[in-house]
Design a protein around this motif. Sequence first.
Motif: not given
Length: 307
Positions: A88, A201, A203, A206, A242-245, A302, A304-306
């Motif tokens: 990141k 992660y 994905l 996602a 918690s699985k969010s991304k 969380p 989490i930004i990809i």
Amino acid sequence: MPKHLLISIVLISFMVSSCSSQEDRFEKKIMDCAYLNMENGEKLKISIVEFETMLIEDGLLLNKKGESYIKLLENVSSFKKFKNVPSKKFEYEWNLDDTNCNSKSLEINLEEIDDSKFKSTSSLELSVFTKIHLKNSFNSYIKPKHHIELSSYADSLTTILDYTDFELDYYKLYVFKLINLLSLSNELKDKFFEGDFIPKYNLDNAFIINIDENNRIFIANDQVNPKELGVRVSEYLSSEKSKSKFILNHHKNSILLTKIVVKSVLEEEIKLHRENLAIDKHYTEFDLLNEQQKLEIEKTYPLIIIE
């Protein structure tokens, strides 16, 4: 006096002197001031530790010592490719001039510093020459057009700084910005990294957001505005927890502002869900929780930004 005792005293004296020298440096005073006075100053301090740890895990740094930073810069200046693209970017933006945490406000007279000692590890202050050179160097390469520019900048850092400097957060920030620039485009990635970015992660499921060349925001094939995006993100967070991304794709011709708006929506929705969970679970606001409670909430939602 026994010889071994004399050696021990000399070594201890040297260690105490070295620690004192680092404590007295104006760069440390500036950062300590920033941590206390900047909005989210404590977050900046934590972000530096976390990003440094990530660089070690990703293989760009060997350890947290200043010598490891020098080696990283030497690799950049010689185009020695790193095995992994950083997981990141260092996202935290700062401006010390906005916090009264600078040499002027702290009554540090840089004009009295002997420029002839700018490369000396025994000097307690950085010279005017070094400070100006460093600032001008970074301003020259902040928007690189070619990999040669980043290589030259890395070389300039190792020319005017040494390993003791990179044990200070003040100079680690310059390296972090440089690392951000190394992966700014595919062309630069090809020059500085061996392989493609492999996400850490899973994905699956996602939430994918696309920004096209006209700065329109899409979720799948649906064009949305920021308010509609917020509604969809809220529903997704409630479902995945918690699985969010989030995967954020943006066209090379899109403007930075659009990406900032999208990321702000994501951050606000996550903040809102964390706040609601804190009240439901602990009957108080998120900011009033202890560190362990905050950590539990952050794991549930969380950020989490990809990209």
